[in-house]
Write an enzyme that holds these catalytic residues in place. Structure first.
Site, PDB file in Angstrom:
ATOM      1  N   ASN A  96     -38.274 -65.216  28.973  1.00  0.00           N
ATOM      2  CA  ASN A  96     -37.992 -66.161  30.057  1.00  0.00           C
ATOM      3  C   ASN A  96     -36.500 -66.469  30.018  1.00  0.00           C
ATOM      4  O   ASN A  96     -36.040 -67.214  29.166  1.00  0.00           O
ATOM      5  CB  ASN A  96     -38.828 -67.440  29.839  1.00  0.00           C
ATOM      6  CG  ASN A  96     -38.477 -68.519  30.838  1.00  0.00           C
ATOM      7  OD1 ASN A  96     -37.817 -68.262  31.845  1.00  0.00           O
ATOM      8  ND2 ASN A  96     -38.927 -69.740  30.575  1.00  0.00           N
ATOM      9  N   LYS A 113     -34.768 -68.098  32.072  1.00  0.00           N
ATOM     10  CA  LYS A 113     -34.443 -69.408  32.645  1.00  0.00           C
ATOM     11  C   LYS A 113     -33.237 -69.264  33.607  1.00  0.00           C
ATOM     12  O   LYS A 113     -33.066 -68.222  34.215  1.00  0.00           O
ATOM     13  CB  LYS A 113     -34.180 -70.435  31.544  1.00  0.00           C
ATOM     14  CG  LYS A 113     -35.267 -70.432  30.469  1.00  0.00           C
ATOM     15  CD  LYS A 113     -35.211 -71.623  29.578  1.00  0.00           C
ATOM     16  CE  LYS A 113     -36.149 -71.414  28.409  1.00  0.00           C
ATOM     17  NZ  LYS A 113     -36.480 -72.637  27.700  1.00  0.00           N
ATOM     18  N   HIS A 146     -44.732 -73.776  33.354  1.00  0.00           N
ATOM     19  CA  HIS A 146     -43.757 -73.890  32.259  1.00  0.00           C
ATOM     20  C   HIS A 146     -43.378 -75.365  32.088  1.00  0.00           C
ATOM     21  O   HIS A 146     -43.255 -76.110  33.057  1.00  0.00           O
ATOM     22  CB  HIS A 146     -42.514 -73.047  32.551  1.00  0.00           C
ATOM     23  CG  HIS A 146     -41.626 -72.932  31.348  1.00  0.00           C
ATOM     24  ND1 HIS A 146     -40.737 -73.920  30.988  1.00  0.00           N
ATOM     25  CD2 HIS A 146     -41.528 -71.971  30.400  1.00  0.00           C
ATOM     26  CE1 HIS A 146     -40.122 -73.562  29.870  1.00  0.00           C
ATOM     27  NE2 HIS A 146     -40.583 -72.379  29.490  1.00  0.00           N
ATOM     28  N   GLU A 191     -40.713 -76.848  31.534  1.00  0.00           N
ATOM     29  CA  GLU A 191     -39.527 -77.341  32.244  1.00  0.00           C
ATOM     30  C   GLU A 191     -39.869 -77.622  33.704  1.00  0.00           C
ATOM     31  O   GLU A 191     -39.285 -78.504  34.334  1.00  0.00           O
ATOM     32  CB  GLU A 191     -38.374 -76.344  32.082  1.00  0.00           C
ATOM     33  CG  GLU A 191     -37.800 -76.416  30.671  1.00  0.00           C
ATOM     34  CD  GLU A 191     -37.297 -75.114  30.108  1.00  0.00           C
ATOM     35  OE1 GLU A 191     -37.034 -74.169  30.859  1.00  0.00           O
ATOM     36  OE2 GLU A 191     -37.180 -75.038  28.863  1.00  0.00           O
ATOM     37  N   GLU A 239     -47.074 -73.463  24.407  1.00  0.00           N
ATOM     38  CA  GLU A 239     -45.688 -73.807  24.108  1.00  0.00           C
ATOM     39  C   GLU A 239     -45.575 -75.311  23.888  1.00  0.00           C
ATOM     40  O   GLU A 239     -45.475 -76.074  24.862  1.00  0.00           O
ATOM     41  CB  GLU A 239     -44.788 -73.410  25.281  1.00  0.00           C
ATOM     42  CG  GLU A 239     -44.859 -71.945  25.639  1.00  0.00           C
ATOM     43  CD  GLU A 239     -43.633 -71.509  26.408  1.00  0.00           C
ATOM     44  OE1 GLU A 239     -42.871 -70.704  25.872  1.00  0.00           O
ATOM     45  OE2 GLU A 239     -43.420 -72.006  27.527  1.00  0.00           O
ATOM     46  N   GLY A 242     -36.658 -74.598  23.036  1.00  0.00           N
ATOM     47  CA  GLY A 242     -35.204 -74.704  23.096  1.00  0.00           C
ATOM     48  C   GLY A 242     -34.609 -75.667  22.082  1.00  0.00           C
ATOM     49  O   GLY A 242     -33.427 -76.005  22.156  1.00  0.00           O
ATOM     50  N   SER A 246     -39.011 -71.770  20.417  1.00  0.00           N
ATOM     51  CA  SER A 246     -38.051 -71.384  19.359  1.00  0.00           C
ATOM     52  C   SER A 246     -38.568 -70.244  18.501  1.00  0.00           C
ATOM     53  O   SER A 246     -38.325 -70.202  17.287  1.00  0.00           O
ATOM     54  CB  SER A 246     -37.659 -72.597  18.508  1.00  0.00           C
ATOM     55  OG  SER A 246     -37.054 -73.584  19.313  1.00  0.00           O
TER      56      SER A 246
HETATM   57  C1  PEP Z   1     -39.544 -70.832  26.840  1.00  0.00           C
HETATM   58  O1  PEP Z   1     -38.662 -71.054  27.657  1.00  0.00           O
HETATM   59  O2  PEP Z   1     -40.668 -70.554  27.249  1.00  0.00           O
HETATM   60  C2  PEP Z   1     -39.224 -70.889  25.412  1.00  0.00           C
HETATM   61  C3  PEP Z   1     -40.181 -70.705  24.552  1.00  0.00           C
HETATM   62  O3  PEP Z   1     -37.912 -71.136  25.062  1.00  0.00           O
HETATM   63  P1  PEP Z   1     -37.264 -71.021  23.586  1.00  0.00           P
HETATM   64  O4  PEP Z   1     -37.749 -69.735  22.983  1.00  0.00           O
HETATM   65  O5  PEP Z   1     -35.784 -71.045  23.829  1.00  0.00           O
HETATM   66  O6  PEP Z   1     -37.746 -72.208  22.802  1.00  0.00           O
END
Ligand code: PEP
Length: 257
Positions: A11, A13, A96, A98, A168, A174, A214
């Site tokens: 992703n 973003k 997601h 976000e 997640e 992040g 992460s």
């Molecule tokens: C994500 O955006 O779905 C995500 C898991 O981001 P990150 O790996 O940066 O934590």
């Protein structure tokens, strides 16, 4: 050891302009990624059409980070499922964190997007996960169960085969913080239990459930070695060929397909 084919998504973003997106795809195309893992990349909207052309013949699939649920009309700024299909997009992220917590999407919208995408023939990565205060109140499984039930409402068992769940934890996205392997596996096993209740055990057993938050080369192999973790949805570490490749190879290391 699971018989589900691992799937790793990147992703991107709101990162990478045209030249960087092109370079990343070129690097991944040349990286010799293992075909025992399904790989999906999700660039920003303006670069999807170019990415679709560049990905042809690479075996890497293309996803969009969002979609709107109406077919067409007066929805300024939105993009429909058929527009995505038209340019060669195969996957869409829905729910997601976000979009849920920064943009303000509701469970109703996440469900509408999920169903519209499936109706259009797209595949869906439905993201779910708890916020830190919910985890601290021992609500992780309840939040996941609720987001699953809402997100999948009206999705047939047949269409479920085109859905992947991404667990997640919001506090891990992040932030550099990762769920412990034990906590992640516990959440994934509970999610599979909810899927068995919503559908049946064989549908639940066939579902791929990615971990996201992460995930990086240093922790991917241990996370993916868990029986209910079938790959990952990757943010930051998907922006570098070497890191993303290492994560995909970690998934290949536990693949049986
Ligand atoms: C994500 O955006 O779905 C995500 C898991 O981001 P990150 O790996 O940066 O934590």
């Amino acid at each position: 050891m699971s018989e589900r084919k691992p799937i790793v998504g990147g992703n991107w973003k709101m990162n990478l302009h045209a030249a960087d997106a092109e370079a990343l795809i070129a690097g991944l195309a040349d990286a010799g990624l293992p075909d025992s893992v399904e790989t999906v990349v999700c660039p920003a909207f303006p670069y999807l059409a170019a990415a679709a052309k560049q990905l042809e013949g690479t075996g890497i699939m293309l996803g969009a980070q969002d979609v709107y649920y109406e077919a067409n009309g007066a929805f300024t700024g939105e993009v429909s499922c058929s527009m995505l299909k038209d340019i060669g997009v195969q996957w869409v992220l829905t729910g997601h964190s976000e979009r849920r917590h920064v943009i303000g999407e509701t469970d109703v919208m996440v469900n509408a997007k999920t169903r519209a995408a499936l109706d259009a023939g797209l595949s869906v990565i439905l993201c779910i996960g708890e916020k830190i205060e919910q985890r601290e109140a021992n609500q992780t499984d309840a939040i996941n169960a609720g987001q699953l039930a809402y997100g999948l409402a009206g999705v047939s068992a047949e269409d479920l085969s085109r859905v992947v769940i991404a667990y997640e934890p919001v506090w891990a996205i992040g932030t550099g913080k990762t769920a412990s392997t034990e906590d992640a596996e516990k959440a994934h096993a509970a999610i599979r239990g909810v899927l068995a209740n919503l559908y049946d055990q064989s549908a639940a057993d066939a579902m791929r459930i990615q971990y996201g938050g992460s995930c990086k080369p240093g922790n991917a192999a241990e996370l993916f070695s868990q029986p209910d973790i079938d790959g990952g949805l990757i943010g930051g570490a998907a922006l570098k060929v070497a890191d993303f490749k290492a994560i995909i190879e970690a998934a290949a290391g536990v693949a049986t397909a």
